[in-house]
Design an enzyme around this catalytic site. Structure first.
Site, PDB file in Angstrom:
ATOM      1  N   ARG A 218       0.891  -1.085   0.064  1.00  0.00           N
ATOM      2  CA  ARG A 218       0.102  -0.058   0.014  1.00  0.00           C
ATOM      3  C   ARG A 218       0.923   1.081  -0.169  1.00  0.00           C
ATOM      4  O   ARG A 218       2.133   1.219   0.434  1.00  0.00           O
ATOM      5  CB  ARG A 218      -0.885  -0.108   1.145  1.00  0.00           C
ATOM      6  CG  ARG A 218      -1.886  -1.270   1.384  1.00  0.00           C
ATOM      7  CD  ARG A 218      -2.599  -1.145   2.681  1.00  0.00           C
ATOM      8  NE  ARG A 218      -3.602  -2.206   2.769  1.00  0.00           N
ATOM      9  CZ  ARG A 218      -3.028  -3.347   3.314  1.00  0.00           C
ATOM     10  NH1 ARG A 218      -2.063  -3.560   4.083  1.00  0.00           N
ATOM     11  NH2 ARG A 218      -4.028  -4.238   3.461  1.00  0.00           N
ATOM     12  N   LYS A 243      -1.965  -2.185   7.486  1.00  0.00           N
ATOM     13  CA  LYS A 243      -3.540  -1.797   7.653  1.00  0.00           C
ATOM     14  C   LYS A 243      -3.886  -2.846   8.734  1.00  0.00           C
ATOM     15  O   LYS A 243      -4.005  -4.101   8.462  1.00  0.00           O
ATOM     16  CB  LYS A 243      -4.306  -1.984   6.385  1.00  0.00           C
ATOM     17  CG  LYS A 243      -5.652  -1.534   6.809  1.00  0.00           C
ATOM     18  CD  LYS A 243      -6.342  -1.292   5.276  1.00  0.00           C
ATOM     19  CE  LYS A 243      -7.870  -0.880   5.376  1.00  0.00           C
ATOM     20  NZ  LYS A 243      -8.607  -0.763   4.103  1.00  0.00           N
ATOM     21  N   HIS A 308      -2.293   2.397  -5.724  1.00  0.00           N
ATOM     22  CA  HIS A 308      -3.011   1.127  -5.374  1.00  0.00           C
ATOM     23  C   HIS A 308      -3.472   0.448  -6.589  1.00  0.00           C
ATOM     24  O   HIS A 308      -3.689  -0.913  -6.132  1.00  0.00           O
ATOM     25  CB  HIS A 308      -4.474   1.634  -4.532  1.00  0.00           C
ATOM     26  CG  HIS A 308      -4.684   0.563  -3.575  1.00  0.00           C
ATOM     27  ND1 HIS A 308      -4.043   0.594  -2.314  1.00  0.00           N
ATOM     28  CD2 HIS A 308      -5.757  -0.151  -3.314  1.00  0.00           C
ATOM     29  CE1 HIS A 308      -4.629  -0.631  -1.619  1.00  0.00           C
ATOM     30  NE2 HIS A 308      -5.759  -0.835  -2.062  1.00  0.00           N
ATOM     31  N   ARG A 311      -0.851  -2.477  -6.758  1.00  0.00           N
ATOM     32  CA  ARG A 311      -1.384  -3.497  -5.792  1.00  0.00           C
ATOM     33  C   ARG A 311      -2.241  -4.354  -6.293  1.00  0.00           C
ATOM     34  O   ARG A 311      -2.105  -5.653  -6.198  1.00  0.00           O
ATOM     35  CB  ARG A 311      -1.700  -2.851  -4.495  1.00  0.00           C
ATOM     36  CG  ARG A 311      -2.083  -3.835  -3.272  1.00  0.00           C
ATOM     37  CD  ARG A 311      -2.507  -3.114  -1.752  1.00  0.00           C
ATOM     38  NE  ARG A 311      -3.217  -4.122  -0.840  1.00  0.00           N
ATOM     39  CZ  ARG A 311      -2.858  -4.705  -0.068  1.00  0.00           C
ATOM     40  NH1 ARG A 311      -1.291  -4.843   0.006  1.00  0.00           N
ATOM     41  NH2 ARG A 311      -3.576  -5.380   0.822  1.00  0.00           N
ATOM     42  N   HIS A 334      -4.546  -9.446   4.149  1.00  0.00           N
ATOM     43  CA  HIS A 334      -6.091  -9.451   4.299  1.00  0.00           C
ATOM     44  C   HIS A 334      -6.321 -10.042   5.683  1.00  0.00           C
ATOM     45  O   HIS A 334      -5.901 -11.353   5.751  1.00  0.00           O
ATOM     46  CB  HIS A 334      -6.610  -9.593   3.122  1.00  0.00           C
ATOM     47  CG  HIS A 334      -6.508  -8.949   2.128  1.00  0.00           C
ATOM     48  ND1 HIS A 334      -6.858  -9.060   0.530  1.00  0.00           N
ATOM     49  CD2 HIS A 334      -6.444  -7.781   2.003  1.00  0.00           C
ATOM     50  CE1 HIS A 334      -6.762  -8.328  -0.127  1.00  0.00           C
ATOM     51  NE2 HIS A 334      -6.499  -7.347   0.567  1.00  0.00           N
ATOM     52  N   TYR A 343     -10.646 -10.394  -6.491  1.00  0.00           N
ATOM     53  CA  TYR A 343      -9.710 -10.627  -7.514  1.00  0.00           C
ATOM     54  C   TYR A 343     -10.114 -11.600  -8.349  1.00  0.00           C
ATOM     55  O   TYR A 343      -9.708 -11.721  -9.716  1.00  0.00           O
ATOM     56  CB  TYR A 343      -8.225 -10.872  -7.028  1.00  0.00           C
ATOM     57  CG  TYR A 343      -7.923  -9.442  -6.243  1.00  0.00           C
ATOM     58  CD1 TYR A 343      -7.462  -8.018  -6.977  1.00  0.00           C
ATOM     59  CD2 TYR A 343      -7.450  -9.454  -4.977  1.00  0.00           C
ATOM     60  CE1 TYR A 343      -7.163  -7.233  -6.208  1.00  0.00           C
ATOM     61  CE2 TYR A 343      -7.120  -8.492  -4.122  1.00  0.00           C
ATOM     62  CZ  TYR A 343      -6.775  -7.408  -4.745  1.00  0.00           C
ATOM     63  OH  TYR A 343      -6.448  -6.313  -4.091  1.00  0.00           O
TER      64      TYR A 343
END
Length: 361
Positions: A218, A243, A308, A311, A334, A343
């Protein structure tokens, strides 16, 4: 290159924020003894903006063999009027966010929308408002055309005040939330990524773009990297405090390691792997987004491009190459596999060919 202590005057004009090699314990201890102090709300070290404080710091720097960079300012320690009730409340609100260790981006966003909320209802304070007052305010913002994302930000920022700062029960503030639109991630083809990277000659810029695509980082993760996060023996890059405050170790490609070494030798960063104009300060997020746009323009990519998207492209290209979805989830950091499953909607490997191709037309 001589290590540097860099000062930047804060908006209050009563103090400087100091940037220096934080990891050097001896330097940190000496500067603290010279008058620096850590401020949680500012997420950094501060120094009173007075000639006396600056002189003490410069003396300490000279004894340590450090270079002191002090900006030229017309007046230091300007006397400010005492804060109003609304200003004091906003400062307390930001302090709670900092103590909760929310990210700088969250602090900035929450502070901005809550400040507008306060200004709209002035001179009344939030505790003087009714639930209907808050709902009316939100309805007015929606009527003004704010996005669903911004509406959710408003709700979260206001809820944070009532529930976290004032400690009121959660059920005190329940408002209808918009249903979030499900959008497929926007990404680049591999040929576009190649053109974007090949057209970037600046080593620092190219290294940041390659980290975003080659490891799926990120924007904030790229800018927070330090030289100590690179383990060349294990060929691993350590991502700290991503994150959700999650750490992860990522395999470091050989080609990227060589480039990172070259850019380090060229720019000699003090604290962060990628620094801006002032030593010890991280590279600006806005500047990095501009680097992406300029690189896309040179590559002939006409649609809007953000960092982004690199990514998203990393994750999608891994999936198309046959990488297991659980592995991609771990690489991206994640918490839920459902986040990674987006995705599958854009990866060609997971989508069947159209029966039109079998008609031989």
């Amino acid at each position: 290159m001589k290590a540097t202590v860099s000062l930047r005057l804060r908006p209050s004009r009563t103090e400087f924020q100091a940037f220096f090699p934080y990891s050097d314990a001896a330097v940190r201890a000496a500067l603290l003894a010279a008058g620096l102090y850590y401020n949680a709300a500012a997420r950094g070290y501060l120094l009173p903006a007075t000639p006396e404080a600056v002189a003490l710091l410069q003396t300490a720097c000279a004894q340590l063999g450090l270079k002191a960079v002090v900006p030229a300012v017309p007046a230091l320690a300007t006397e400010l009027p005492p804060p109003t009730l609304h200003q004091a409340l906003l400062a307390r609100y930001c302090q709670f966010i900092a103590l909760k260790r929310y990210s700088p981006a969250t602090l900035k966003n929450y502070r901005g929308v809550f400040q507008l909320f306060l200004a709209h209802h002035a001179p009344r304070l939030p505790l003087e408002l009714t639930k209907q007052d808050v709902l009316d305010y939100l309805a007015g913002r929606v009527a003004a055309g704010v996005s669903e994302t911004y509406q959710n930000l408003l709700i979260n920022a206001i809820k944070f005040y009532y529930e976290q700062v004032e400690g009121q029960p959660r059920q005190y503030y329940e408002v209808p939330r918009p249903k979030r639109a499900h959008q497929n991630p926007k990404l680049l083809a591999q040929s576009e990524v190649k053109a974007l990277l090949q057209g970037t000659d600046n080593r620092k810029h190219r290294a940041m773009l390659m980290l975003a695509y080659g490891l799926g980082l990120r924007l904030g993760e790229v800018l927070a990297l330090t030289p100590a996060d690179i383990d060349s023996r294990r060929m691993v890059l350590y991502v700290r405090g991503g994150k959700g405050k999650k750490d992860r170790d990522l395999p470091l490609p050989e080609s990227l390691l060589l480039l990172l070494r070259e850019q380090f030798r060229q720019f000699r960063p003090v604290t962060f792997l990628f620094e801006g104009q002032h030593p010890g300060e991280p590279y600006s997020d806005r500047s990095l987004q501009m680097v992406v746009k300029q690189a896309a323009s040179r590559a002939g990519i006409l649609r809007p491009i953000t960092l982004h998207m690199l990514r998203h492209s990393y994750a999608t290209h891994l999936l198309e190459a046959g990488t297991d979805l659980r592995v991609i989830q771990d690489l991206l950091g994640h918490s839920s596999i459902k986040t990674t499953e987006i995705y599958t909607h854009v990866a060609h490997r997971t989508r069947p060919a159209s029966p039109l191709d079998s008609l031989g037309l």
